[in-house]
Each structure stands twice: as structure tokens, then as C-alpha cells.
Write a protein that holds these residues in place. Structure first.
Motif: not given
Length: 118
Positions: A41, A45, A48-49, A52-53
């Protein structure tokens, strides 16, 4: 990997006993998977992603982790309620960690048969 999957298959089983190997292999794979998710991530990414993941993964394995800890306490002939000792600030988590390192009782105890003998 089989230890990790066996814990996930028994995600709601609070009865019985879990060997040290089952507990620690599940913990090891959790750390590895969480690290891999974090690295992927961060590299591909937004932060924030990634958060979240990672939070989603940790929520998904929270109850199986709780269940295997209760079964691990059963292996040393302690009630699953001893997991609440981790709520004591500072020293509680270390006591629970000590319990997780202890060898299980040999033979049958009040929580079932010896998982090494099965």
C-alpha cells in the motif's frame, strides 16, 4: 501456512486447546501479512488506502486471534477469562505473553485432550 489457515477455519471455536506452535505460527503469519499489506500500500497506493486496507485486515483476523488465544490459555489449564489480564496497564500484556510461552499441560485437562497427542 497450514497453522494460519487452521486457525482461520476455527475462527469461532473457543473450546478445546491450541498448541504453542499453532498460536505462534498464526501470530507470525499475521505479522508477515500485515507487513506485506503495509509495504504494498505504501508503494502503490496512497497512505489513506494503506491504513484502510490494513485496518480491514486486522479487523478480519481479530476474532480468530482472540479464539486461538483462548484455546492457548486452555492448553495451560487456565480459563479463557485470563485473556482479560491484558487489560491491566503495562504489566498485563506481559503476563499474557508469558502464558503464551508456557508449555501446555501434558495429557488431558479439563478443556480437552492434549493437542500434541491428537
Amino acid at each position: 501456512m497450514q497453522w494460519y489457515l487452521s486457525v482461520l477455519k476455527k475462527y469461532a471455536v473457543l473450546r478445546g486447546r491450541a498448541r504453542r506452535k499453532e498460536y505462534w505460527m498464526f501470530s507470525l503469519f499475521n505479522v508477515l501479512v500485515a507487513s506485506i499489506i503495509s509495504m504494498v500500500c505504501v508503494l502503490f497506493a496512497s497512505p489513506e488506502v494503506g491504513v484502510s486496507v490494513l485496518c480491514l485486515y486486522l479487523l478480519l483476523v481479530a476474532f480468530p486471534g482472540f479464539a486461538v488465544t483462548v484455546r492457548r490459555l486452555h492448553d495451560i489449564d487456565r480459563s479463557g477469562w485470563w485473556i482479560l489480564i491484558s487489560c491491566i496497564p503495562v504489566i498485563g500484556p506481559f503476563i499474557l505473553l508469558y502464558f503464551n510461552f508456557c508449555a501446555g499441560t501434558t495429557g488431558e485437562n479439563r478443556f480437552g485432550e492434549d493437542p500434541k497427542g491428537i
